[in-house]
Design a protein around this motif. Structure first.
Motif, short mmCIF file in Angstrom:
data_model
loop_
_atom_site.label_atom_id
_atom_site.label_comp_id
_atom_site.label_asym_id
_atom_site.label_seq_id
_atom_site.Cartn_x
_atom_site.Cartn_y
_atom_site.Cartn_z
N ASP A 281 4.73 -1.40 -3.26
CA ASP A 281 5.87 -1.40 -4.20
C ASP A 281 5.80 -2.66 -5.06
N ASP B 59 1.56 7.59 -8.95
CA ASP B 59 3.01 7.45 -9.10
C ASP B 59 3.45 7.48 -10.55
N MET C 296 4.51 0.82 0.59
CA MET C 296 5.23 2.07 0.35
C MET C 296 5.34 2.87 1.65
N PRO C 297 6.48 3.56 1.84
CA PRO C 297 6.71 4.32 3.07
C PRO C 297 5.61 5.34 3.33
N GLY C 298 5.10 5.34 4.55
CA GLY C 298 4.11 6.33 4.95
C GLY C 298 2.67 5.90 4.75
N TYR D 287 5.43 15.15 -4.61
CA TYR D 287 6.04 14.84 -3.31
C TYR D 287 6.94 13.62 -3.45
N SER D 288 7.79 13.44 -2.45
CA SER D 288 8.74 12.33 -2.52
C SER D 288 8.20 11.04 -1.88
N SER D 289 7.18 11.17 -1.02
CA SER D 289 6.61 9.97 -0.39
C SER D 289 5.24 10.28 0.19
N HIS E 252 4.58 10.14 3.20
CA HIS E 252 4.84 10.93 4.41
C HIS E 252 4.56 12.41 4.13
N ASP E 253 4.93 12.86 2.93
CA ASP E 253 4.72 14.26 2.55
C ASP E 253 3.23 14.59 2.42
N ILE F 257 3.63 11.12 -6.78
CA ILE F 257 4.63 10.60 -5.85
C ILE F 257 5.42 9.53 -6.60
N ASN G 296 8.03 6.77 -7.93
CA ASN G 296 8.85 5.74 -7.30
C ASN G 296 10.10 5.54 -8.16
#
Length: 218
Positions: A17, A168, A89-91, A203-205, A207-208, A186, A188
Motif C-alpha cells: 500500500d 490495481d 496489502m491484505p492477502g 476482485y476486491s483483494s 485473498h480473492d 484489484i 485499492n
C-alpha cells in the motif's frame, strides 16, 4: 482460456500500500511551493512512470525546477519514507505461500525504478523468490503500453498469453491486457473509480486471487 503458467504482479498499490506514501512524498516536495496533490491529480497519475507524471505536475503547479531535478528530489524524499517500511496489502503473504507451495513461476512488472522494486521485495522477504523484475526505466514506453509486461514475460521465459497479470490501476491493467495476458484488477482506495472495462476479472483483494487460484492453475 490459454493454459496459464505464470503470475506477474504489479507492485505499488497491489503488493504494498505504497500509493499514500508516494503521495506523501509529492506533498513534501510541493510544500515549499504552497501546493499539494488533490485526489483528482492522484487518480490521473497513478500507475504512470515518473517521466510521464512529473511533467504533468510541473506544468500544473508551474514549478521552477527542471523535470529531472524534480524527479531526483522527490525520489530521495520517497526513499526516506519507504525506509520506515511499507504496509502490505491484505492477502499478499497468504497468496505467496500458496504460490511457493505450488511452485508457480512469478515476477513483477512495475513502473517504479528497479532499485525501488528490489528494496520493496527485500522488505517483503520475497526478493530471493521473485523470478523476474521488469522496471519502469527498462522499457521505451511505460504503462498503459504493453512493453513492461512483455519484458516481464520474456524474462520469465513464458509467452504473454500464458501469464496471469495482477494490477490495481487503469493504466497498468490496460498494459497487461494489451500484452495479451489474462488480467485481474484489484482496485485499492485510490483506484476504485478507474476504468477496468478491459480486464477479465475484478476482485476486491489478493485473498480473492488465492480463493480462485484453481480457476487459473491446475
Amino acid at each position: 482460456m490459454n493454459q496459464l503458467q505464470a503470475i506477474i504482479f504489479d507492485m505499488d498499490g497491489l503488493m504494498v500500500d505504497s500509493e499514500p506514501l508516494s503521495q506523501q512524498a509529492w506533498d513534501e516536495y510541493l510544500r515549499p511551493y504552497g501546493h499539494q496533490l488533490t485526489e483528482e491529480i492522484v487518480s490521473n497519475i497513478i500507475g504512470l512512470r515518473a517521466d510521464v507524471s512529473t511533467p504533468t505536475i510541473k506544468e500544473l503547479f508551474n514549478l521552477p525546477e527542471p523535470v529531472p531535478v524534480i524527479i531526483e528530489k522527490r525520489a530521495a524524499i520517497y526513499s526516506q519514507i519507504r525506509a520506515n517500511g511499507v504496509p502490505i496489502m491484505p492477502g499478499l503473504h497468504e497468496l505467496h505461500a500458496e504460490i511457493a507451495r505450488r511452485q508457480l513461476t512469478w515476477g513483477v512488472a512495475t513502473s517504479s525504478p528497479r532499485h525501488h522494486a528490489q528494496e520493496i521485495l527485500q522488505q517483503l522477504g520475497l526478493l530471493d523468490r521473485c523470478q523476474a523484475i521488469a522496471a519502469g526505466g527498462e522499457v521505451t514506453h511505460g504503462k498503459p503500453q504493453p512493453d513492461i509486461y512483455l519484458l516481464a514475460a520474456e524474462r520469465l521465459g513464458i509467452p504473454p498469453q500464458n501469464c496471469l497479470a495482477l494490477e490495481d490501476s487503469g493504466p497498468g491493467s490496460l498494459a497487461a491486457t494489451r500484452a495479451g495476458m489474462t488480467t485481474i484488477a484489484i482496485p485499492n482506495a485510490q483506484t476504485q473509480t478507474a476504468d477496468f472495462s478491459h480486464v477479465h476479472h475484478r476482485y476486491s483483494s489478493l485473498h480473492d486471487v488465492l480463493a480462485n487460484l484453481d480457476q487459473f492453475f491446475d
